[in-house]
Design a protein around this motif. Structure first.
Motif, PDB file in Angstrom:
ATOM      1  N   LYS A  63       0.831  -1.211   0.000  1.00  0.00           N
ATOM      2  CA  LYS A  63       0.000   0.000   0.000  1.00  0.00           C
ATOM      3  C   LYS A  63       0.860   1.254   0.000  1.00  0.00           C
ATOM      4  O   LYS A  63       0.609   2.206  -0.757  1.00  0.00           O
ATOM      5  CB  LYS A  63      -0.920  -0.006   1.211  1.00  0.00           C
ATOM      6  CG  LYS A  63      -1.810   1.222   1.308  1.00  0.00           C
ATOM      7  CD  LYS A  63      -2.700   1.177   2.541  1.00  0.00           C
ATOM      8  CE  LYS A  63      -3.571   2.415   2.644  1.00  0.00           C
ATOM      9  NZ  LYS A  63      -4.429   2.390   3.857  1.00  0.00           N
ATOM     10  N   SER A  64       1.893   1.259   0.851  1.00  0.00           N
ATOM     11  CA  SER A  64       2.768   2.422   0.939  1.00  0.00           C
ATOM     12  C   SER A  64       3.535   2.622  -0.362  1.00  0.00           C
ATOM     13  O   SER A  64       3.682   3.754  -0.845  1.00  0.00           O
ATOM     14  CB  SER A  64       3.742   2.253   2.101  1.00  0.00           C
ATOM     15  OG  SER A  64       4.580   3.377   2.222  1.00  0.00           O
ATOM     16  N   ASN A  67       1.197   4.125  -2.995  1.00  0.00           N
ATOM     17  CA  ASN A  67       0.876   5.528  -2.703  1.00  0.00           C
ATOM     18  C   ASN A  67       2.036   6.445  -3.072  1.00  0.00           C
ATOM     19  O   ASN A  67       1.831   7.516  -3.671  1.00  0.00           O
ATOM     20  CB  ASN A  67       0.520   5.694  -1.221  1.00  0.00           C
ATOM     21  CG  ASN A  67      -0.828   5.098  -0.881  1.00  0.00           C
ATOM     22  OD1 ASN A  67      -1.682   4.929  -1.743  1.00  0.00           O
ATOM     23  ND2 ASN A  67      -1.026   4.765   0.384  1.00  0.00           N
ATOM     24  N   LYS A  70       2.566   6.799  -6.931  1.00  0.00           N
ATOM     25  CA  LYS A  70       1.641   7.748  -7.549  1.00  0.00           C
ATOM     26  C   LYS A  70       1.993   9.188  -7.189  1.00  0.00           C
ATOM     27  O   LYS A  70       2.026  10.063  -8.068  1.00  0.00           O
ATOM     28  CB  LYS A  70       0.204   7.443  -7.105  1.00  0.00           C
ATOM     29  CG  LYS A  70      -0.376   6.151  -7.630  1.00  0.00           C
ATOM     30  CD  LYS A  70      -1.850   6.005  -7.251  1.00  0.00           C
ATOM     31  CE  LYS A  70      -2.032   5.935  -5.741  1.00  0.00           C
ATOM     32  NZ  LYS A  70      -3.461   5.787  -5.347  1.00  0.00           N
ATOM     33  N   SER A  71       2.243   9.436  -5.905  1.00  0.00           N
ATOM     34  CA  SER A  71       2.428  10.819  -5.456  1.00  0.00           C
ATOM     35  C   SER A  71       3.750  11.425  -5.929  1.00  0.00           C
ATOM     36  O   SER A  71       3.848  12.635  -6.124  1.00  0.00           O
ATOM     37  CB  SER A  71       2.344  10.891  -3.927  1.00  0.00           C
ATOM     38  OG  SER A  71       3.390  10.158  -3.322  1.00  0.00           O
TER      39      SER A  71
END
Length: 210
Positions: A63-64, A67, A70-71
């Protein structure tokens, strides 16, 4: 009393996380056809490693990673291709110097190029650890990477020694490359760099402790 079972569990968890990170790095790099995916995947890997080392070693890896991928997609590509461009310019300088006649000017330019080249290579050790920890303007990242490498010479030498050990281990046991790949080297880069960082998410420019 020292609990060996807890030590084995932590070591196994650490190794599993590195294996998973390497797999994610490969998959996400390929997903962007390397051209667009390599640097975001690298930034995501370093960001997760920073979380593991400085915040929570039991962080949710997948998950990290997603994230951060993408960011940091756009900025990490800008950083990555900026460093490639600098390296290419240095390469062109070397080729031009090889065509010049020997003389004082050629010696002076060659000496300057060698120094800049060394600083450039050292900056590669810290560019992504700094990128995932500090919120700076684009050109500030390579600048602070150079400053950190020079201002913390013992850390830099120690990091180079660790990377040499990793490279030697990979040569002796090539299968380790498939298992850990880039994640083991990235772990040591993040670990060493983190000793100079404030333990705070995306610290500001002023908080860079050199």
């Amino acid at each position: 009393m020292f609990d060996m079972s807890q030590w084995y569990i932590r070591l196994g968890n650490w190794a599993f996380n590195l294996v998973l990170l390497n797999l994610l790095w490969v998959l996400f790099s390929i997903s962007g056809l390397l051209i667009a995916g390599l640097f975001p995947a690298t930034a995501a890997m370093f960001a997760v490693l920073k979380q593991m080392i400085m915040e929570d070693e039991d962080t949710a890896i997948i998950k990290s990673f997603w994230n951060h991928f993408k960011s940091e997609f756009i900025m990490s590509n800008l950083i990555g291709y900026l460093m490639i461009m600098v390296g290419f310019i240095l390469y062109l300088d070397i080729r031009v110097l090889q065509q010049m006649d020997n003389g004082i000017l050629q010696l002076a330019l060659a000496s300057a190029t060698v120094v800049i080249g060394i600083l450039y290579l050292l900056s590669l050790l810290y560019i992504f650890p700094i990128f995932v920890h500090f919120d700076l303007k684009l050109l500030k990242y390579p600048f602070h990477a150079v400053i950190l490498a020079v201002a913390k010479p013992f850390y830099t030498i120690f990091l180079l020694a660790l990377l040499a050990v990793v490279a030697y281990a990979y040569m002796v046991i090539p299968a380790l490359i498939l298992v850990f790949g880039i994640s083991l080297a990235a772990y040591f880069m993040t670990k060493v760099a983190s000793h100079s960082f404030p333990r705070k998410e995306k610290a500001s420019h002023a908080e860079l402790s050199l």
